[in-house]
Scaffold this active site. Structure first.
Site, PDB file in Angstrom:
ATOM      1  N   CYS A   2       8.271  -7.147   4.517  1.00 24.19           N
ATOM      2  CA  CYS A   2       7.978  -6.934   5.936  1.00 24.19           C
ATOM      3  C   CYS A   2       7.822  -5.448   6.274  1.00 24.19           C
ATOM      4  O   CYS A   2       8.517  -4.599   5.720  1.00 24.19           O
ATOM      5  CB  CYS A   2       9.102  -7.488   6.783  1.00 24.19           C
ATOM      6  SG  CYS A   2       9.459  -9.201   6.433  1.00 24.19           S
ATOM      7  N   ARG A  27       2.247  -3.304   2.321  1.00 27.63           N
ATOM      8  CA  ARG A  27       3.515  -3.903   1.899  1.00 27.63           C
ATOM      9  C   ARG A  27       3.385  -5.403   1.667  1.00 27.63           C
ATOM     10  O   ARG A  27       4.253  -6.011   1.061  1.00 27.63           O
ATOM     11  CB  ARG A  27       4.602  -3.641   2.959  1.00 27.63           C
ATOM     12  CG  ARG A  27       4.861  -2.167   3.184  1.00 27.63           C
ATOM     13  CD  ARG A  27       5.800  -1.956   4.342  1.00 27.63           C
ATOM     14  NE  ARG A  27       7.136  -2.425   4.076  1.00 27.63           N
ATOM     15  CZ  ARG A  27       8.067  -1.748   3.424  1.00 27.63           C
ATOM     16  NH1 ARG A  27       7.785  -0.569   2.946  1.00 27.63           N
ATOM     17  NH2 ARG A  27       9.261  -2.244   3.245  1.00 27.63           N
ATOM     18  N   TRP A  75       6.510 -10.908   5.777  1.00 27.33           N
ATOM     19  CA  TRP A  75       6.291 -11.509   4.461  1.00 27.33           C
ATOM     20  C   TRP A  75       7.321 -12.620   4.378  1.00 27.33           C
ATOM     21  O   TRP A  75       8.527 -12.355   4.333  1.00 27.33           O
ATOM     22  CB  TRP A  75       6.493 -10.454   3.379  1.00 27.33           C
ATOM     23  CG  TRP A  75       6.094 -10.884   2.020  1.00 27.33           C
ATOM     24  CD1 TRP A  75       4.835 -10.845   1.485  1.00 27.33           C
ATOM     25  CD2 TRP A  75       6.947 -11.395   0.989  1.00 27.33           C
ATOM     26  NE1 TRP A  75       4.853 -11.311   0.204  1.00 27.33           N
ATOM     27  CE2 TRP A  75       6.127 -11.662  -0.135  1.00 27.33           C
ATOM     28  CE3 TRP A  75       8.301 -11.671   0.896  1.00 27.33           C
ATOM     29  CZ2 TRP A  75       6.638 -12.180  -1.324  1.00 27.33           C
ATOM     30  CZ3 TRP A  75       8.807 -12.187  -0.293  1.00 27.33           C
ATOM     31  CH2 TRP A  75       7.971 -12.435  -1.379  1.00 27.33           C
ATOM     32  N   ASN A 101      13.610  -6.918   8.573  1.00 25.33           N
ATOM     33  CA  ASN A 101      13.186  -7.027   7.175  1.00 25.33           C
ATOM     34  C   ASN A 101      14.452  -7.253   6.358  1.00 25.33           C
ATOM     35  O   ASN A 101      15.418  -6.515   6.520  1.00 25.33           O
ATOM     36  CB  ASN A 101      12.498  -5.725   6.733  1.00 25.33           C
ATOM     37  CG  ASN A 101      12.178  -5.710   5.257  1.00 25.33           C
ATOM     38  OD1 ASN A 101      12.076  -6.755   4.618  1.00 25.33           O
ATOM     39  ND2 ASN A 101      12.012  -4.513   4.705  1.00 25.33           N
ATOM     40  N   GLY A 102      14.466  -8.283   5.526  1.00 25.08           N
ATOM     41  CA  GLY A 102      15.658  -8.551   4.720  1.00 25.08           C
ATOM     42  C   GLY A 102      16.058 -10.008   4.837  1.00 25.08           C
ATOM     43  O   GLY A 102      15.256 -10.844   5.284  1.00 25.08           O
ATOM     44  N   GLU A 483       0.859  -4.585 -19.142  1.00 26.59           N
ATOM     45  CA  GLU A 483       0.395  -4.054 -17.862  1.00 26.59           C
ATOM     46  C   GLU A 483      -1.036  -4.526 -17.551  1.00 26.59           C
ATOM     47  O   GLU A 483      -1.355  -4.863 -16.405  1.00 26.59           O
ATOM     48  CB  GLU A 483       0.472  -2.512 -17.888  1.00 26.59           C
ATOM     49  CG  GLU A 483       0.007  -1.818 -16.639  1.00 26.59           C
ATOM     50  CD  GLU A 483       0.787  -2.209 -15.377  1.00 26.59           C
ATOM     51  OE1 GLU A 483       1.838  -2.867 -15.485  1.00 26.59           O
ATOM     52  OE2 GLU A 483       0.303  -1.874 -14.279  1.00 26.59           O
ATOM     53  N   LYS A 487      -2.009  -6.661 -14.246  1.00 29.50           N
ATOM     54  CA  LYS A 487      -3.016  -6.218 -13.282  1.00 29.50           C
ATOM     55  C   LYS A 487      -4.074  -7.300 -13.085  1.00 29.50           C
ATOM     56  O   LYS A 487      -4.500  -7.562 -11.968  1.00 29.50           O
ATOM     57  CB  LYS A 487      -3.716  -4.925 -13.734  1.00 29.50           C
ATOM     58  CG  LYS A 487      -2.904  -3.681 -13.611  1.00 29.50           C
ATOM     59  CD  LYS A 487      -2.855  -3.106 -12.224  1.00 29.50           C
ATOM     60  CE  LYS A 487      -1.556  -3.205 -11.518  1.00 29.50           C
ATOM     61  NZ  LYS A 487      -0.293  -2.969 -12.027  1.00 29.50           N
ATOM     62  N   GLU A 490      -2.572 -10.347 -11.057  1.00 25.89           N
ATOM     63  CA  GLU A 490      -2.207 -10.124  -9.661  1.00 25.89           C
ATOM     64  C   GLU A 490      -3.417  -9.839  -8.774  1.00 25.89           C
ATOM     65  O   GLU A 490      -3.420 -10.161  -7.592  1.00 25.89           O
ATOM     66  CB  GLU A 490      -1.155  -9.021  -9.512  1.00 25.89           C
ATOM     67  CG  GLU A 490      -1.613  -7.634  -9.840  1.00 25.89           C
ATOM     68  CD  GLU A 490      -0.508  -6.594  -9.696  1.00 25.89           C
ATOM     69  OE1 GLU A 490       0.297  -6.683  -8.768  1.00 25.89           O
ATOM     70  OE2 GLU A 490      -0.465  -5.670 -10.526  1.00 25.89           O
ATOM     71  N   HIS A 506       2.526 -16.592 -34.067  1.00 26.51           N
ATOM     72  CA  HIS A 506       3.756 -17.374 -33.917  1.00 26.51           C
ATOM     73  C   HIS A 506       3.653 -18.379 -32.766  1.00 26.51           C
ATOM     74  O   HIS A 506       4.657 -18.803 -32.218  1.00 26.51           O
ATOM     75  CB  HIS A 506       4.951 -16.436 -33.728  1.00 26.51           C
ATOM     76  CG  HIS A 506       5.134 -15.523 -34.898  1.00 26.51           C
ATOM     77  ND1 HIS A 506       5.674 -15.946 -36.092  1.00 26.51           N
ATOM     78  CD2 HIS A 506       4.761 -14.233 -35.091  1.00 26.51           C
ATOM     79  CE1 HIS A 506       5.663 -14.941 -36.954  1.00 26.51           C
ATOM     80  NE2 HIS A 506       5.107 -13.897 -36.372  1.00 26.51           N
ATOM     81  N   LYS A 606       4.370  -4.965  -1.495  1.00 25.98           N
ATOM     82  CA  LYS A 606       4.382  -3.682  -2.202  1.00 25.98           C
ATOM     83  C   LYS A 606       5.793  -3.301  -2.626  1.00 25.98           C
ATOM     84  O   LYS A 606       6.012  -2.839  -3.730  1.00 25.98           O
ATOM     85  CB  LYS A 606       3.800  -2.591  -1.292  1.00 25.98           C
ATOM     86  CG  LYS A 606       3.776  -1.202  -1.909  1.00 25.98           C
ATOM     87  CD  LYS A 606       2.802  -1.130  -3.055  1.00 25.98           C
ATOM     88  CE  LYS A 606       2.751   0.213  -3.730  1.00 25.98           C
ATOM     89  NZ  LYS A 606       2.152   0.116  -5.069  1.00 25.98           N
TER      90      LYS A 606
HETATM   91  C1  F6R Z   1       2.483  -4.481  -9.943  1.00 28.36           C
HETATM   92  C2  F6R Z   1       3.495  -3.949  -9.050  1.00 28.36           C
HETATM   93  C3  F6R Z   1       4.888  -4.443  -9.173  1.00 28.36           C
HETATM   94  C4  F6R Z   1       5.882  -3.278  -9.038  1.00 28.36           C
HETATM   95  C5  F6R Z   1       7.307  -3.824  -8.998  1.00 28.36           C
HETATM   96  C6  F6R Z   1       8.331  -2.721  -8.975  1.00 28.36           C
HETATM   97  O1  F6R Z   1       1.246  -3.905  -9.696  1.00 28.36           O
HETATM   98  O2  F6R Z   1       3.218  -3.139  -8.205  1.00 28.36           O
HETATM   99  O3  F6R Z   1       5.082  -5.129 -10.365  1.00 28.36           O
HETATM  100  O4  F6R Z   1       5.701  -2.420 -10.115  1.00 28.36           O
HETATM  101  O5  F6R Z   1       7.464  -4.628  -7.858  1.00 28.36           O
HETATM  102  O6  F6R Z   1       8.183  -1.915  -7.862  1.00 28.36           O
HETATM  103  P1  F6R Z   1       8.850  -0.494  -7.780  1.00 28.36           P
HETATM  104  O7  F6R Z   1       8.242   0.355  -8.823  1.00 28.36           O
HETATM  105  O8  F6R Z   1       8.536  -0.013  -6.397  1.00 28.36           O
HETATM  106  O9  F6R Z   1      10.313  -0.695  -8.002  1.00 28.36           O
END
Ligand code: F6R
Length: 611
Positions: A2, A27, A75, A101-102, A483, A487, A490, A506, A606
């Site tokens: 949020c 976010r 969110w 938020n929370g 990674e 990417k 997502e 395996h 985010k």
């Molecule tokens: C993927 C992504 C997430 C963050 C994860 C950790 O693109 O953005 O996987 O890397 O939520 O977030 P931080 O680094 O803010 O702790």
């Protein structure tokens, strides 16, 4: 998660709240709303979906006179992402509105108690329960402030909560417990928000709120007091060096593309002041770490992309730094009761510095008497403030939900740390080739990125129809393969799995067929011959392969693959920094080609501030 903004000042509040919410869109959210005072009455407007739906509802609303208000992007955690669950939520009498938020963990118990007293709830949210509780407390409390504090003292869990009530016109209360909240101090106006970009065009003067603090803003006036006993708390104002350009698209189609292309600058900023030349050559100075003993073991704890950055760094920390290094996913760490010795250190990596699981891991490590090193991007974030030592990655604001440049900065800093610990060992271990490679990296990246963007776009066209993808790599490229897969899934919602290449036989190799392509990282390192064999195994099963390779002696290597994506020659560590944007650009181009919401992929937030 949020997004929160509150404003009290001299400007029309509602347009400013909407503008702030747009800046918090990154976010992630699924509904939004605002509350403001209009002729002494509280007005709430909310809508499901994107902010455009809220803006459409506000059209024609004569709300321009309001100079105080609160706004929220939700969110969903408790209850569907529909309008009735959107914030702000009102107290039973409708005379106060809150945004939150929370998660209020004991909301069910409080709700039952309030229902017995005759309260009627219109949503399924924990937030509405909190709004009603504040209203209930107000009946007995001598002031709004005291009612707010009394209700919050009963709430267990995490919250950043902001209250607006016409009973005190033009005044906003805000409180924080384990969720991000800060205050912006402008000229004749104040803001509260979950993140700095919300008010960045208006002020760069920030007060960071701590858990258990309540802020009160009223135009130019602000004060902070303790939730426990309402005693005043002296706070300092910090100046944030970011400017608006850093948080704008700058002519790029998406923030994500801008942030990928910023990586040469990100490396430069991250190295700045940390690499020096002396008589013996290049030396790393990470003065933040000087006061800590060299740990006998380093535990890296992080989530998502930040975890992948840690995994990438593990080998360097061990081989160059000489520090035995283990990795943990933050959401698992605290539940396995890890053995942490006092001569070990925990390093948490987090772009946002607010990820709930990573923060909980940090707290657990401190409880167990371990020193915590925080690798963070967001200045003043919870992790930055609670870690014993913070190393800022200096990537600048990352707006796109999918993390890109942050990982580049985390890798840069971990490589510097490895070299730093190498220097501190007796006898010192020097890897001058590594340090020279880092110095040359911004130039190398800047010259390679334009061609990489073109190649990524061409490959995206050919492969966007795939429903599944493997990403394979060994050594440090295993972390990059994870990674790359993260990417792709997502952003484009294409199923993708990252594997250590050697693991293919395996089990996963059973999935290979012409509809299941593989993106293989076959960089020019010691493991190249092994990866080459792994690629052969995929090809032998009619798998389609994109192989990311490097020139050798000015020529592409001989490797059978449907597509060779050739990167320039570089030191093996520098090569990872080239591979990273290649993977990011490929996912970006596939998602953009498929018309996906690149900067705000569905279901994602985010900064993940709940467990
Ligand atoms: C993927 C992504 C997430 C963050 C994860 C950790 O693109 O953005 O996987 O890397 O939520 O977030 P931080 O680094 O803010 O702790």
């Amino acid at each position: 998660m949020c997004g929160i903004i509150g404003y009290s000042g001299h400007r029309p509040a509602v347009p400013l709240l909407i503008e702030g919410l747009h800046r918090l869109e990154y976010r992630g959210y699924d509904s939004s709303g605002v509350a403001f005072e209009q002729a002494g009455k509280l007005e709430v407007v909310k809508a499901a979906g994107k902010l455009a739906a809220l803006e459409a509802k506000l059209e024609g609303n004569p709300c321009l006179l309001a100079t105080a208000g609160i706004g929220h992007t939700r969110w969903a955690t408790h209850g569907l992402p529909v309008e009735r669950n959107a914030h702000p939520h009102l107290s039973q009498d409708g005379d106060m509105a809150i945004i939150h938020n929370g998660i209020i963990e004991n909301f069910q118990e409080i709700k039952e108690e309030l229902v017995e007293k005759g309260h009627v709830f219109l949503s399924e949210t924990d937030t509405e329960v909190l709004a009603h509780l504040i209203g209930e407390e107000r009946k007995a409390a001598p002031s709004l402030r005291e009612a707010f504090a009394a209700a919050l003292r009963r709430a267990h869990g995490a919250y950043a909560v902001v209250l607006l009530a016409p009973e005190e016109p033009g005044i906003i209360y805000a409180a924080r417990m384990a969720a991000p909240l800060l205050m912006g101090v402008g000229v004749g106006e104040c803001f509260v928000a979950s993140d700095i970009p919300a008010f960045l065009p208006y002020t760069r003067e920030v007060v960071f709120l701590e858990d258990g603090e309540i802020a009160r803003i009223e135009g130019a006036k602000w004060e902070v007091f303790s939730l426990k006993d309402l005693s005043p708390i002296a706070k300092s104002v910090s100046h944030i060096p970011w400017d608006m350009q850093a948080a704008a698209k700058d002519g790029y189609k998406h923030f994500m593309l801008k942030e990928i292309m910023e990586q040469p600058r990100v490396v430069t900023d991250c190295l700045s002041g940390r690499l020096h030349r002396d008589g013996e050559g290049l030396r790393v100075s990470l003065h933040e770490l000087d006061a800590l003993p060299v740990p006998s073991r380093l535990h890296i704890v992080a989530c998502g992309t930040s975890y992948n950055a840690g995994l990438w760094g593990q080998q360097l920390l061990e081989n160059v730094g000489g520090i035995p290094t283990v990795l943990d996913i933050a959401s698992e760490f605290r539940y396995r009761d890890p053995i942490l010795r006092q001569d070990e250190a925990v390093m948490v990596i987090s772009q946002s510095g607010e990820t709930a699981d990573t923060l909980a891991a940090l707290r657990l490590a401190k409880e167990k008497g371990c020193k915590v090193i925080g690798l963070c991007n967001v200045v003043g974030s919870s992790i930055a403030r609670e870690a014993d030592v913070v190393l800022y990655t200096q990537a600048g604001p990352e707006i796109s939900v999918a993390s890109t440049k942050a990982m580049c900065s985390q890798m840069t800093l971990v490589a510097l740390m490895a070299a730093y610990y190498g220097q501190r060992r007796v006898p010192a271990v020097k890897d001058s080739a590594l340090l020279h490679a880092l110095v040359g990296l911004p130039q190398l990246l800047a010259s390679a990125l334009p061609a990489m963007q073109e190649r990524a776009a061409a490959l995206a066209l050919r492969f966007a129809s795939a429903r599944s993808f493997f990403y394979l790599g060994r050594g440090q490229c295993h972390a990059l393969a994870l990674e790359g897969a993260l990417k792709l899934k997502e952003l484009s919602y294409i199923h993708a799995e990252g594997y250590a290449s050697g693991e293919m036989k395996h089990g996963p190799i059973a999935l290979i067929d012409p509809q299941f392509p593989t993106f293989a990282l076959a960089l020019d390192d010691a493991l190249y011959p092994k990866v080459k064999s792994n690629i052969q195994e995929v090809l032998a099963r009619q798998g389609r392969v994109i192989a990311l390779v490097q020139e050798r002696g000015g020529k592409a290597p001989e490797l059978a693959a449907e597509e060779l994506w050739v990167l320039p020659e570089a030191h093996p560590v520098a090569a990872s920094f080239l591979a990273l944007p290649a993977l990011q650009l490929f996912s970006y181009c596939v998602a953009d080609y498929l018309g996906k919401d690149v900067d705000q992929p569905r279901n994602l937030a985010k900064s993940v501030t709940v467990e």
